[in-house]
Scaffold this active site. Structure first.
Site: not given
Ligand code: GDP
Ligand code: IMO
Ligand code: MG
Length: 425
Positions: A13, A16, A40-41, A224
């Site tokens: 998270d 990416k 979840g991207h 991840q």
């Molecule tokens: P990913 O899994 O690495 O793609 O990241 P996620 O989408 O799960 O989580 C990142 C969260 O932070 C999302 O809700 C994005 O919309 C938000 N986000 C990304 N970059 C920024 C930033 O620079 N500032 C803020 N406030 N939110 C951001």
């Molecule tokens: P993105 O790509 C954050 C965590 C789960 C749990 C562990 C194992 O959005 O960064 P699993 O479902 O793989 O068996 O869970 O890994 N986890 C993540 N945490 N971002 C993710 O993906 C994750 N995918 C799995 O919360 O601790």
């Molecule tokens: Mg994510």
């Protein structure tokens, strides 16, 4: 031509999805190399907010090919939902989304086994997203998995045979009541499989290597983060794939010398969702303040994310494992209101301060902090690095000096536009 890789350096998270979308115009092809719908991207642009689970984050840019690589595991139910929600935005995917025949399928029973396994673990559960990731990779390594390419070849027979084995496991080992859950989702699964079949299945290893031989630039998208890597993460509280750069080689069929730049993404602080150690975790109001400001709730499960200060011991470890060439710092704006900001530069273990990531991050590992002044400035409207407050520049320089790698991008908000490229001479 080489493949550039973009991956997370923390517990996932990091942002990416946002940065892949920002960088996509530089590439012809975006390829996901591991993980599944546990990811979840999030992408935000033109009043659109879209969370992608299986589909690469280059999908909203025109004339780009997006590939789901062999290292990915696919749940047809989630895939179909994702396709439907993207179609609603007016984006047609049929011509520009290709799927590796060697990607493994998450069967309906894999999800049920994930549930049964977590329930059975009780207090020692991993905190899985319950998407069937562990059981699917287990079958892959155990040589019992089904792949996308199997969908077009005598599939029903293979499916029935695998499901029968899973049923035995659920009945006799887990003693888990699965029948209703399975009955409820099997129809959707086969509908999803039909949608999957409407896309082009490819031998993605040949496809990508041919592209490179023809000088076409490719970006590999990780899921991840490094600290969730099956080999090097905080085992057993990890996911079931290699999230590190080496995963791009096995997950796409790339020789190591094909890797070019490695973009390592990290948040200006740290979060973790699920169970497992987290040395810099904050249990007080400061942690809550970060969670509120950063809207730190899981993109896939909605769970509140655990929050803490940036951990440079873990970051250094991640930089080493991935061969990071450029750092990308996300969510700097979340720290806008802080008077001072802490950064962990070492771990104290049994009275000794170390700067390496130990075998086990148990309770005896205590973070050692330095405290830097906060910038107390709203960064979200900033358009260029020249407008950065001096305290933010010092924060970035401190990290660069500790890591010995430049920070090339700083993100100051969730939107595509809120991305600042840092010029380095
Ligand atoms: P990913 O899994 O690495 O793609 O990241 P996620 O989408 O799960 O989580 C990142 C969260 O932070 C999302 O809700 C994005 O919309 C938000 N986000 C990304 N970059 C920024 C930033 O620079 N500032 C803020 N406030 N939110 C951001
Ligand atoms: P993105 O790509 C954050 C965590 C789960 C749990 C562990 C194992 O959005 O960064 P699993 O479902 O793989 O068996 O869970 O890994 N986890 C993540 N945490 N971002 C993710 O993906 C994750 N995918 C799995 O919360 O601790
Ligand atoms: Mg994510």
């Amino acid at each position: 031509m080489k493949v550039d890789v973009l991956l997370g350096l923390q517990w996932g998270d990091e942002g990416k999805g946002k940065i892949v979308d920002v960088l996509t115009p530089r590439y012809d092809v975006i390829a996901r190399f591991q993980g599944g719908p546990n990811a979840g991207h999030t992408l935000e642009f033109n009043n659109v907010k879209q969370v992608l689970h299986t589909i690469p984050s280059g999908i909203f840019r025109e004339n780009k090919i997006n590939i789901i690589g062999n290292g990915v595991v696919i749940d047809p139910i989630i895939f179909k939902k994702e396709i439907d929600s993207i179609k609603k935005l007016g984006t047609d995917l049929t011509g520009n989304l290709y799927i590796s025949k060697k990607a493994h399928l998450i069967l309906p029973t894999h999800r049920i086994i994930d549930m049964a396994s977590e329930q059975g673990k009780g207090k020692t559960k991993i905190g899985s997203t319950l998407k069937g990731i562990g059981p699917t990779y287990k079958d892959k390594i155990g040589r019992e998995g089904l792949r996308v390419g199997d969908l077009t070849n005598n599939f029903k027979e293979k499916y029935t045979e695998r499901i029968a084995r899973h049923k035995q496991l659920l009945e006799h080992f887990f003693r888990f009541e699965y029948k209703q859950v399975l009955a409820d989702c099997e129809k959707d699964w086969f509908e999803g499989a039909e949608v999957l079949k409407s896309f082009r299945f490819i031998d993605s290893e040949h496809f990508i290597n041919d592209l490179l031989n023809n000088n076409k630039p490719v970006l590999a998208e990780g899921a991840q983060g490094t600290l969730l890597d099956i080999d090097f993460g905080s085992y057993p509280f990890v996911t079931s794939s290699n999230t590190i750069c080496a995963g791009a080689c096995t997950g796409l069929g790339l020789a190591p010398q094909r890797i070019g730049k490695v973009f390592g993404i990290f948040k200006a602080y740290c979060t973790r969702v699920g169970m497992g150690p987290f040395p810099t975790e904050l249990f007080d109001g400061t942690g809550d303040k970060i969670r509120d400001a950063g809207k730190e709730y899981g993109s896939t499960t909605g769970r509140p994310r655990r929050c803490g200060w940036l951990d440079l011991v873990a970051l250094k470890y991640a930089v080493m494992l991935n061969g990071v060439t450029e750092l990308i710092m996300m969510k700097a704006d979340v720290l806008d209101e802080f008077e001072t900001i802490k950064i962990c530069t070492g771990y104290e273990i049994d009275g000794e301060t170390v700067d390496y990531f130990p075998f086990e991050l148990n309770d005896s590992v205590k973070p050692v902090y330095v405290e830097l002044p906060g910038w107390k400035t709203n960064l979200t409207g900033i358009k260029s690095a020249g407008e950065f407050p001096p305290e933010l520049n010092s924060y970035i320089t401190f990290i660069e000096e500790q890591m010995n790698i430049p920070v090339s991008i700083a993100s100051v908000g969730p939107n595509r536009e809120q991305t600042i490229f840092l010029k380095k001479e």
